[in-house]
Structures are given as structure tokens and as C-alpha cells.
Design a protein around this motif. Structure first.
Motif, PDB file in Angstrom:
ATOM      1  N   LEU A  90       4.709   6.057  -0.020  1.00  0.00           N
ATOM      2  CA  LEU A  90       5.428   7.019  -0.847  1.00  0.00           C
ATOM      3  C   LEU A  90       5.436   8.415  -0.251  1.00  0.00           C
ATOM      4  O   LEU A  90       6.448   9.122  -0.309  1.00  0.00           O
ATOM      5  CB  LEU A  90       4.786   7.058  -2.237  1.00  0.00           C
ATOM      6  N   THR A  91       4.320   8.830   0.344  1.00  0.00           N
ATOM      7  CA  THR A  91       4.151  10.223   0.746  1.00  0.00           C
ATOM      8  C   THR A  91       4.138  10.471   2.244  1.00  0.00           C
ATOM      9  O   THR A  91       4.380  11.590   2.680  1.00  0.00           O
ATOM     10  CB  THR A  91       2.833  10.772   0.178  1.00  0.00           C
ATOM     11  N   GLY A  92       3.801   9.460   3.028  1.00  0.00           N
ATOM     12  CA  GLY A  92       3.615   9.665   4.451  1.00  0.00           C
ATOM     13  C   GLY A  92       2.223  10.134   4.808  1.00  0.00           C
ATOM     14  O   GLY A  92       1.875  10.229   5.994  1.00  0.00           O
ATOM     15  N   ALA A  93       1.414  10.449   3.809  1.00  0.00           N
ATOM     16  CA  ALA A  93       0.028  10.862   4.059  1.00  0.00           C
ATOM     17  C   ALA A  93      -0.835   9.640   4.326  1.00  0.00           C
ATOM     18  O   ALA A  93      -0.471   8.510   3.998  1.00  0.00           O
ATOM     19  CB  ALA A  93      -0.508  11.631   2.858  1.00  0.00           C
ATOM     20  N   SER A  94      -2.009   9.857   4.901  1.00  0.00           N
ATOM     21  CA  SER A  94      -2.984   8.783   5.055  1.00  0.00           C
ATOM     22  C   SER A  94      -4.054   8.942   3.983  1.00  0.00           C
ATOM     23  O   SER A  94      -4.375  10.060   3.565  1.00  0.00           O
ATOM     24  CB  SER A  94      -3.621   8.812   6.446  1.00  0.00           C
ATOM     25  N   ALA A 127       9.824   5.343  -2.666  1.00  0.00           N
ATOM     26  CA  ALA A 127       9.013   4.150  -2.444  1.00  0.00           C
ATOM     27  C   ALA A 127       9.877   2.994  -1.980  1.00  0.00           C
ATOM     28  O   ALA A 127       9.514   2.238  -1.080  1.00  0.00           O
ATOM     29  CB  ALA A 127       8.264   3.782  -3.717  1.00  0.00           C
ATOM     30  N   LEU A 128      11.056   2.863  -2.592  1.00  0.00           N
ATOM     31  CA  LEU A 128      11.949   1.779  -2.207  1.00  0.00           C
ATOM     32  C   LEU A 128      12.464   1.991  -0.793  1.00  0.00           C
ATOM     33  O   LEU A 128      12.558   1.069   0.013  1.00  0.00           O
ATOM     34  CB  LEU A 128      13.117   1.691  -3.195  1.00  0.00           C
ATOM     35  N   GLY A 129      12.796   3.241  -0.473  1.00  0.00           N
ATOM     36  CA  GLY A 129      13.336   3.523   0.842  1.00  0.00           C
ATOM     37  C   GLY A 129      12.321   3.349   1.946  1.00  0.00           C
ATOM     38  O   GLY A 129      12.643   2.941   3.052  1.00  0.00           O
ATOM     39  N   LEU A 130      11.073   3.652   1.654  1.00  0.00           N
ATOM     40  CA  LEU A 130      10.043   3.562   2.685  1.00  0.00           C
ATOM     41  C   LEU A 130       9.592   2.141   2.922  1.00  0.00           C
ATOM     42  O   LEU A 130       9.089   1.820   3.988  1.00  0.00           O
ATOM     43  CB  LEU A 130       8.842   4.426   2.282  1.00  0.00           C
ATOM     44  N   GLY A 131       9.705   1.304   1.896  1.00  0.00           N
ATOM     45  CA  GLY A 131       9.286  -0.077   2.059  1.00  0.00           C
ATOM     46  C   GLY A 131       7.915  -0.312   1.505  1.00  0.00           C
ATOM     47  O   GLY A 131       6.990   0.439   1.779  1.00  0.00           O
TER      48      GLY A 131
END
Length: 368
Positions: free
Chosen positions: A60-64, A17-21
Motif C-alpha cells: 500500500l505504501t512502499g515503506a518497509s 492497494a489494488l494497483g500495487l498488487g
């Protein structure tokens, strides 16, 4: 995703979560390119899901995530769908509709290893057959709230019997659904009989007397409100002086409108019981289980609580109680209060739902 990889994903979720922003959807991640369809209650719950959960989970996941909002239409939509193509992968539901749906096989059985945040929920909130048989994760939602306008009701109410004050005759607003307002009348009757804390017992052992009591006092009700927003506006405009309310939306109204007040008589405090479930036949069960786990994470539960909802996490409840006295006045926030958690008498209602609904409509909502 294998169970091992899923646990590895859960263990590194905070770092991801931190890495994705915060609030930014990722184009990569273990679930990139997949879509999770979620049914949420329209109104405050929908707004919180969209504002708090969706950006967090997508990052967090990249999913929509697609939110489908509604109310009592969810089960009809689910039952009308093809067996292996449900309209939602996961959904919020309550004891009224969710219990029968679970018995009919409409929900998948959850993998507890995929939801490690279960261990962070207070045991009393999970003491239910839905959880024990794996059909969902239960938690307390809206608490029965005595709402009033401070100018119209200068002496703050203390018990539900205060609904019967002569000065409030013809000025009350009560929810049109019987599961909540019949219980409200039971609370007032228990208090008048000098037996506070026995409203549930009255419903379970002598529901006819409660219906008769509601019919006797129906003339005191000016407005059978259909939504929380409608009742909040009615109170703010002084079209109604007092009545019962759902707590999440009203808690936010209390913060914005100082002329409004609230009392929670603890003797018969009752909650709506809701639960998250994964639909049978969903092609995204793994993603849905991850979503449920995230919904019960500390970060998400704190975000939901800050928007007026209850929590089943003691650590979040203690945090909220320490910083928000209004929230503290409404919701369980220590071990004793969690252990004393009380829901509406759903099982009793279920045994005679159609008859009760008919009697309520004919003799209480209308003078039949």
C-alpha cells in the motif's frame, strides 16, 4: 506529509492497494524508502502481523515494515533507548504495562484525523482514558476461555465452578500470570456463592477472599502454563484435562483438533485490553498513524478475525458470526454484547500489583 495530503492518501488507499498488487512490496509510493518498526506480541499475534498486515501495508505504501516480537521486554527496551531514538515507532501493549507508560509520557498523542477508521469502531471499545487523551486505540483481545479435552471431560463444562469437579482434581492447567488466573478463581467463587456475574466485584471489594480461595484450591492445578502453545499441547496430549486459555491461539487449535472443546461462561466473560500506541520521539509518527488506521480497516480486521482474534468493528463481527460458529461462540458480535464488554479488573490490580504478584507467587504458585 501534510494533513490534507494524508487524508487524500487515506481516501485512495484501496485503489492503491489494488494497483500495487496483493502481497507485493512496491518500490514507489508516498512512503517509499522509509522503514516502520513495530513491536508485536510473539506467537500468534506476530504470525498474523507478518502474514496479514505486513504484505498489505508494504504494498500500500512502499515503506518497509520490521516486526520486533517479544512480550514483557518491550517497555524495558523502550525505556532504555535514547529519548529521540525509540526502538519501535509503534507498539501493541496492554493495560498492565501500557497505562503506566502512557502516564510516564512514553507515547505520542495521536491525531484523530489521521485515523478515520476510528469512526468504524464500536464506541464501547473506545470508552477509555487512553483513547480520550489520545495515547492509543484500545480494543478487546483474548477472552477468558474454559478449555478442555472432550474425552477427559465428556460432560462439557457450563460455568467456571466446573473447574472444581472432583474428577478434575490434579488435572487442571491454569495460566501462571495472576491477572487472568486469579480472576478465573473469582469466577468460580462467584458461581459457588450463587452470584454469577460478580467476579469483578469480588476482586474489587474482597480480593483477599479470592486469594484465599485460590490458595485453597491450588492443589487442583497440575500445570501452571507459561504460553498458549504449551497449554494446547498439554491438552492435546491429555497431560491436563481442562483449564483456562487465551482465545486467539486456542480458536485455531479448535479448528485443527476436534478432540478439544471450549466454553465461554458469559456471566463473567472478561477480555484482555490491549491498545496500539505510537512511541514518543518516533521519527515516523505519520507512517505509524497510517498503519494504525489500516490495522482497523475492514480488510485487516477481517483477516485478523479469521486468524482467531476478536474485533472492535461491528460489521466485521457480524460477518464472522454469520460464517464461523466457533468464532461467534467466543467473541462479541452484536450491539448488546459489545455494550456489555468487560475487561479484567486492571485498575484494582494496579493499585496493589507488587503485593498481589508476591502473594500469588508465594502462596498460590508455590505452597508458601
Amino acid at each position: 506529509m501534510t494533513p490534507k495530503n494524508r487524508r487524500q492518501f487515506l481516501g485512495t488507499s484501496a485503489a492503491l492497494a489494488l494497483g500495487l498488487g496483493c502481497g507485493k512490496k512496491s518500490n514507489s509510493g508516498p512512503f517509499a524508502g522509509r522503514e516502520l518498526n513495530i513491536f508485536a506480541y510473539g506467537g500468534g499475534h506476530e504470525a498474523t502481523m507478518r502474514g496479514v498486515f505486513v504484505p498489505h501495508f508494504e504494498a500500500l505504501t512502499g515503506a518497509s515494515v520490521t516486526i520486533h516480537a517479544g512480550w514483557r521486554d518491550s517497555m524495558a527496551r523502550l525505556k532504555a533507548s535514547p529519548k529521540n531514538a525509540p526502538p519501535f515507532d509503534m507498539m501493541i501493549t496492554d493495560a498492565i504495562e501500557g497505562y503506566p507508560a502512557a502516564r510516564e509520557g512514553l507515547f505520542a498523542q495521536l491525531d484523530p484525523l489521521a485515523i478515520p477508521n476510528l469512526t468504524n469502531l464500536y464506541p464501547a471499545t473506545l470508552d477509555n482514558w487512553i483513547v480520550k487523551q489520545g495515547y492509543g486505540i484500545t480494543y478487546p483481545d483474548s477472552v477468558l476461555t474454559f478449555a478442555f479435552h472432550k474425552t477427559a471431560v465428556p460432560d462439557a463444562p457450563v460455568t467456571w465452578a466446573d473447574l472444581l469437579r472432583p474428577a478434575l482434581a490434579g488435572k487442571l492447567g491454569l495460566y501462571k500470570e495472576f491477572y487472568m488466573s486469579l480472576y478465573t478463581f473469582a469466577c468460580a467463587l462467584a458461581e459457588l456463592e450463587g452470584k454469577p456475574g460478580t467476579a469483578r466485584q469480588l476482586i474489587e471489594t474482597n480480593i483477599d477472599s479470592v486469594v484465599a480461595f485460590a490458595k485453597l484450591h491450588r492443589h487442583r492445578v497440575k500445570y501452571w502454563w507459561p504460553t498458549s502453545t504449551a497449554m494446547i499441547l498439554s491438552l492435546a496430549n491429555r497431560d491436563c484435562a481442562a483449564g483456562n486459555m487465551h482465545s486467539p491461539e486456542y480458536l485455531q487449535a479448535l479448528r485443527e483438533k476436534p478432540e478439544l472443546g471450549a466454553t465461554i461462561p458469559l456471566a463473567d466473560r472478561a477480555f484482555v485490553q490491549v491498545f496500539w500506541a505510537v512511541t514518543a520521539g518516533s521519527p515516523n509518527r505519520d507512517l505509524a498513524e497510517l498503519a494504525i488506521n489500516e490495522l482497523f480497516s475492514y480488510e485487516m480486521q477481517l483477516g485478523f478475525s479469521q486468524r482467531g482474534q476478536a474485533t472492535s468493528r461491528l460489521d466485521v463481527a457480524e460477518k464472522m458470526a454469520a460464517v464461523d460458529p466457533v468464532w461467534k461462540s467466543l467473541y462479541p458480535h452484536n450491539r448488546r454484547q459489545f455494550s456489555d464488554l468487560n475487561y479484567y479488573p486492571y485498575d484494582t490490580y494496579a493499585k496493589q500489583w507488587n503485593d498481589l504478584s508476591d502473594r500469588w507467587d508465594r502462596t498460590v504458585l508455590r505452597d508458601g
